[in-house]
Design a protein around this motif. Structure first.
Motif, PDB file in Angstrom:
ATOM      1  N   ALA A 265       0.652  -1.190  -0.099  1.00  0.00           N
ATOM      2  CA  ALA A 265      -0.165  -0.074  -0.088  1.00  0.00           C
ATOM      3  C   ALA A 265       0.863   1.289   0.089  1.00  0.00           C
ATOM      4  O   ALA A 265       0.597   2.234  -0.794  1.00  0.00           O
ATOM      5  CB  ALA A 265      -0.857   0.060   1.021  1.00  0.00           C
ATOM      6  N   ARG A 266       2.010   1.214   0.645  1.00  0.00           N
ATOM      7  CA  ARG A 266       2.387   2.483   0.870  1.00  0.00           C
ATOM      8  C   ARG A 266       3.893   2.556   0.054  1.00  0.00           C
ATOM      9  O   ARG A 266       4.356   3.851  -0.111  1.00  0.00           O
ATOM     10  CB  ARG A 266       3.123   2.508   2.472  1.00  0.00           C
ATOM     11  N   GLU A 267       4.454   1.701  -0.273  1.00  0.00           N
ATOM     12  CA  GLU A 267       5.812   1.601  -1.239  1.00  0.00           C
ATOM     13  C   GLU A 267       5.383   1.049  -2.701  1.00  0.00           C
ATOM     14  O   GLU A 267       5.868   1.850  -3.502  1.00  0.00           O
ATOM     15  CB  GLU A 267       6.782   0.692  -0.377  1.00  0.00           C
ATOM     16  N   PHE A 268       5.001   0.053  -2.640  1.00  0.00           N
ATOM     17  CA  PHE A 268       4.907  -0.762  -4.175  1.00  0.00           C
ATOM     18  C   PHE A 268       4.023   0.274  -5.005  1.00  0.00           C
ATOM     19  O   PHE A 268       4.641   0.529  -6.108  1.00  0.00           O
ATOM     20  CB  PHE A 268       4.349  -2.116  -4.115  1.00  0.00           C
ATOM     21  N   TRP A 269       3.051   0.621  -4.438  1.00  0.00           N
ATOM     22  CA  TRP A 269       1.887   1.470  -5.445  1.00  0.00           C
ATOM     23  C   TRP A 269       2.523   2.749  -5.787  1.00  0.00           C
ATOM     24  O   TRP A 269       2.483   3.298  -6.820  1.00  0.00           O
ATOM     25  CB  TRP A 269       0.722   1.464  -5.051  1.00  0.00           C
ATOM     26  N   LEU A 270       3.116   3.239  -5.043  1.00  0.00           N
ATOM     27  CA  LEU A 270       3.780   4.626  -5.026  1.00  0.00           C
ATOM     28  C   LEU A 270       4.994   4.479  -6.084  1.00  0.00           C
ATOM     29  O   LEU A 270       4.980   5.291  -7.334  1.00  0.00           O
ATOM     30  CB  LEU A 270       4.738   5.075  -4.040  1.00  0.00           C
ATOM     31  N   GLU A 271       5.748   3.500  -6.222  1.00  0.00           N
ATOM     32  CA  GLU A 271       6.842   3.462  -6.940  1.00  0.00           C
ATOM     33  C   GLU A 271       6.213   2.955  -8.530  1.00  0.00           C
ATOM     34  O   GLU A 271       6.848   3.304  -9.453  1.00  0.00           O
ATOM     35  CB  GLU A 271       7.716   2.125  -6.459  1.00  0.00           C
ATOM     36  N   ALA A 287       3.127  -8.426 -12.651  1.00  0.00           N
ATOM     37  CA  ALA A 287       4.447  -8.977 -13.127  1.00  0.00           C
ATOM     38  C   ALA A 287       5.424  -8.489 -12.431  1.00  0.00           C
ATOM     39  O   ALA A 287       6.600  -9.397 -11.750  1.00  0.00           O
ATOM     40  CB  ALA A 287       4.748  -8.765 -14.628  1.00  0.00           C
ATOM     41  N   ALA A 288       5.593  -7.215 -12.107  1.00  0.00           N
ATOM     42  CA  ALA A 288       6.549  -6.499 -11.247  1.00  0.00           C
ATOM     43  C   ALA A 288       6.348  -6.849  -9.885  1.00  0.00           C
ATOM     44  O   ALA A 288       7.341  -6.999  -8.972  1.00  0.00           O
ATOM     45  CB  ALA A 288       6.677  -4.879 -11.503  1.00  0.00           C
ATOM     46  N   MET A 289       5.305  -7.060  -9.338  1.00  0.00           N
ATOM     47  CA  MET A 289       4.703  -7.335  -7.877  1.00  0.00           C
ATOM     48  C   MET A 289       5.467  -8.818  -7.453  1.00  0.00           C
ATOM     49  O   MET A 289       5.801  -8.911  -6.163  1.00  0.00           O
ATOM     50  CB  MET A 289       3.328  -7.217  -7.624  1.00  0.00           C
ATOM     51  N   ARG A 290       5.209  -9.484  -8.366  1.00  0.00           N
ATOM     52  CA  ARG A 290       5.684 -10.910  -7.902  1.00  0.00           C
ATOM     53  C   ARG A 290       7.195 -11.291  -7.427  1.00  0.00           C
ATOM     54  O   ARG A 290       6.942 -11.771  -6.344  1.00  0.00           O
ATOM     55  CB  ARG A 290       5.285 -11.859  -9.332  1.00  0.00           C
ATOM     56  N   PRO A 291       8.127 -10.793  -8.128  1.00  0.00           N
ATOM     57  CA  PRO A 291       9.494 -11.116  -7.373  1.00  0.00           C
ATOM     58  C   PRO A 291       9.536 -10.324  -6.020  1.00  0.00           C
ATOM     59  O   PRO A 291      10.336 -10.809  -5.350  1.00  0.00           O
ATOM     60  CB  PRO A 291      10.568 -10.713  -8.660  1.00  0.00           C
ATOM     61  N   LEU A 292       8.818  -9.065  -6.229  1.00  0.00           N
ATOM     62  CA  LEU A 292       9.258  -8.275  -4.990  1.00  0.00           C
ATOM     63  C   LEU A 292       8.488  -8.693  -3.740  1.00  0.00           C
ATOM     64  O   LEU A 292       9.042  -8.682  -2.839  1.00  0.00           O
ATOM     65  CB  LEU A 292       8.663  -6.851  -5.340  1.00  0.00           C
ATOM     66  N   LEU A 293       7.425  -9.480  -4.007  1.00  0.00           N
ATOM     67  CA  LEU A 293       6.770  -9.887  -2.874  1.00  0.00           C
ATOM     68  C   LEU A 293       7.562 -11.103  -2.306  1.00  0.00           C
ATOM     69  O   LEU A 293       7.172 -11.639  -1.251  1.00  0.00           O
ATOM     70  CB  LEU A 293       5.140 -10.169  -3.077  1.00  0.00           C
ATOM     71  N   GLY A 294       8.414 -11.683  -3.055  1.00  0.00           N
ATOM     72  CA  GLY A 294       8.951 -12.947  -2.686  1.00  0.00           C
ATOM     73  C   GLY A 294      10.194 -12.743  -1.883  1.00  0.00           C
ATOM     74  O   GLY A 294      10.986 -13.660  -1.369  1.00  0.00           O
ATOM     75  N   LEU A 295      10.514 -11.320  -1.754  1.00  0.00           N
ATOM     76  CA  LEU A 295      11.728 -10.778  -1.065  1.00  0.00           C
ATOM     77  C   LEU A 295      11.130 -10.410   0.401  1.00  0.00           C
ATOM     78  O   LEU A 295      10.222 -10.079   0.557  1.00  0.00           O
ATOM     79  CB  LEU A 295      12.379  -9.842  -1.652  1.00  0.00           C
TER      80      LEU A 295
END
Length: 622
Positions: A265-271, A287-295
């Motif tokens: 909510a605070r970081e990903f959507w802003l970026e 597609a961009a969210m998938r690898p980031l949420l795995g970190l």
């Protein structure tokens, strides 16, 4: 009903449940039966009147007032039928069949057998960071329920398989056994009353007025009386999740969801939306969210997010308990978990790594957000133009303009090196609040002492920024320095400052929420940049059709910027509107605290349009 009266009734229901659970449930059933009796009584009364009038007319007795009786009885009959057979909109999302995700349906069947639950009639995949089971009434107040399970694609990306199954077990736990059936029946009844209450609010005429009067009396009391049951149901669902998957797995799922949901909510959507600066056409996010949420989330962010989540109390505005209470009920720790490994992602339950569904939701997102993306692209173009103008006159800029330049460049690129802009502003105007805050935000971890010095100056020079400065300083000092040192005395000082700042914030918030909405207000005072930021954030919130912002003048902080944000949220039920408003209060980046309200009974849309000046946001239509 006044809020104080509602809270009082909720507390009474909680005490009654604690004293004698069976007697409390009987009283809930009896009060629910009162609503059924009202509907059935109205139906029988209207049918009786119509039959009597028809009989009289068949015998040749025709009088003028019979017409009025027929009209009134017909209106009452129609209202009763709406209550008995109101239909609910299907939940959003793509319907999944067992052939689409065999592993997912096999897992659901195993959970169903273990808790002896009813079948799930429909499983949908949507784009929310959430999972939910909803039992919709088949025919309104009467008839059984249809069980809908919604699973969010980002949720599958964020959790490993055991923790995702713990979430499913929690949702399925709402339907378990006799107690679950009773709670589900009450839930269906709440939905039906809420829908009827919403559907009749604009009806006119004496019959509608009588119906609305009953609903104004009955519905809030029914909600208050059933509150303890709904809250207990959440704890019981957590207990079942812990029993099936293990309490440590269930607790880790709760904590990981809280932190990663906050990060999205605070970081990903802003970026993601910042990509509109260079891209005129929308870019799919999943597609961009998938690898980031795995970190693993950034350490500082994760610790502060968990800290804030644990501070939220379980209040009467939401039947879901706060994270701290849920973890304590599970007898689990309140620490950050070991993060889910991407190699064990629950996304595998969809087969082929979920690639098909990621592509589907990316395409849908681009289609749904095309107009807002273009509008945001144009806004970022104006930001770039303003930043270029300020950069061209940089040698002549004053402190306020240097801070604005730094903020604009950070808006265009969160990783931009803008430290020099804030430092120059402080050379020109020592103690400038905006420069101190900007510098504190962009300093690297290695310069911890300088960051704490900035926060200390901000505390001294800006009353309005004290709470923010204290919160950031405490979070910083609770972690040992790189060399392992830990300044316990300085931390104690900052904690005391934070306590005092929070007390002042609490008094200000109480004044903000308790005074009449349109008392002591004025037009918003946002700068062009701040206004654009608000519009960009609201554009990312799809349910918002229109928004109005006013400044609220508070006695607690005479010079503090405080706001009321009014939203037009068509298409959402009140529970969803409430949750959205609370999320926006936490995530909106305004230069002061904001209370977010939606157009409903209080305030009405007409009240807002008359008193809240012009709208600050209007969603573009595709």
């Amino acid at each position: 009903m006044d809020r104080a009266d509602f809270i009082h009734l909720v507390r009474l229901s909680e005490h009654a449940s604690a004293d004698d659970s069976k007697a409390y449930r009987r009283s809930v059933a009896a009060f629910a039966a009162l609503g059924y009796a009202w509907v059935v009584g109205c139906l029988l009364l209207s049918a009786g009147i119509l039959a009597w009038v028809a009989s009289a007319m068949m015998h040749g007795r025709i009088k003028g007032f019979y017409v009025a009786l027929v009209v009134a009885a017909g209106g009452l009959l129609w209202t009763s039928l709406r209550a008995l057979w109101c239909r609910f909109d299907e939940p959003e999302g793509v319907v999944l069949q067992p052939a689409d995700a065999p592993a997912l349906f096999e897992a659901l069947e195993r959970i169903r057998r273990k808790i002896k639950g009813p079948p799930i009639h429909c499983v949908r995949l949507d784009a929310d960071f959430n999972a939910s089971i909803r039992q919709h009434p088949r025919f309104g107040l009467f008839g059984g329920g249809v069980n809908h399970l919604n699973i969010g694609l980002p949720l599958l990306m964020a959790l490993d398989r055991p923790r995702f199954l713990a979430v499913l077990a929690h949702e399925y736990g709402h339907l378990r056994g006799d107690h679950g059936r009773f709670a589900a029946w009450i839930y269906r009844t709440r939905l039906s009353w809420a829908m009827l209450n919403h559907g009749l609010r604009n009806d006119e005429g004496p019959v509608a007025a009588a119906t609305q009067a009953f609903l104004r009396w009955y519905f809030p009391r029914f909600s208050a009386k059933t509150f303890a049951l709904a809250r207990q149901d959440e704890y019981e669902a957590d207990r079942i999740s812990g029993k099936l998957l293990g309490k440590d797995v269930a607790a880790a799922a709760l904590t990981e969801l809280a932190v990663k949901g906050d990060w999205v909510a605070r970081e990903f959507w802003l970026e993601h939306w910042s990509a509109a600066a260079a891209q005129a056409l929308p870019v799919g996010p999943y597609a961009a969210m998938r690898p980031l949420l795995g970190l693993a989330p950034p350490g500082d962010f994760a610790r502060e997010s968990l800290r804030q989540a644990l501070r939220r109390i379980s209040d009467v505005d939401d039947t879901h308990p706060g994270l701290r209470d849920r973890l304590e009920a599970l007898k689990a720790g309140k620490n950050l978990p070991a993060w889910s490994a991407s190699s064990r992602s629950a996304l595998a339950l969809l087969g082929d790594g979920g690639a098909k569904w990621i592509a589907h939701f990316d395409k849908q997102w681009c289609r749904d957000n095309a107009s807002d993306w273009k509008q945001h692209h144009a806004y970022l173009g104006r930001v770039r133009a303003r930043a270029d103008a300020l950069a061209s006159s940089e040698k002549r800029n004053n402190a306020e303009e240097m801070v604005e330049l730094g903020n604009l460049r950070r808006r265009l690129d969160a990783r931009a090196d803008v430290r020099g802009h804030y430092e120059r502003a402080l050379q020109m105007t020592p103690g400038h609040a905006g420069a101190l805050r900007g510098l504190a935000q962009c300093l690297p971890a290695a310069e911890r002492a300088l960051r704490l010095d900035c926060l200390g100056q901000l505390f001294e020079h800006s009353v309005a920024s004290r709470w923010w400065a204290c919160r950031v300083a405490v979070a910083e000092m609770e972690q040992p320095a790189v060399d392992g040192s830990f300044d316990e005395k300085a931390l104690a000082l900052w904690r005391e400052r934070l306590k005092q700042a929070e007390e002042a914030e609490g008094r200000a918030w109480e004044e903000l929420t308790d005074t009449p909405f349109f008392q002591a207000i004025g037009r918003h005072d946002l700068s062009l940049f701040e206004h654009g930021e608000l519009q960009a954030q609201l554009a990312r919130c799809k349910p918002v059709a229109r928004a109005w912002l006013v400044r609220k003048n508070l006695k607690e902080f005479a010079h503090r910027r405080c706001y009321l944000l009014f939203l037009d949220l068509p298409g959402l039920d009140d529970e969803s509107r409430y949750a959205l408003c609370r999320d926006l209060e936490r995530s909106l980046d305004l230069p002061g605290p904001v209370l977010v309200l939606w157009a409903g009974y209080s305030p009405t849309l007409g009240d807002i349009e008359r008193n809240a000046f012009e709208a600050v946001y209007l969603r573009a239509m595709d």
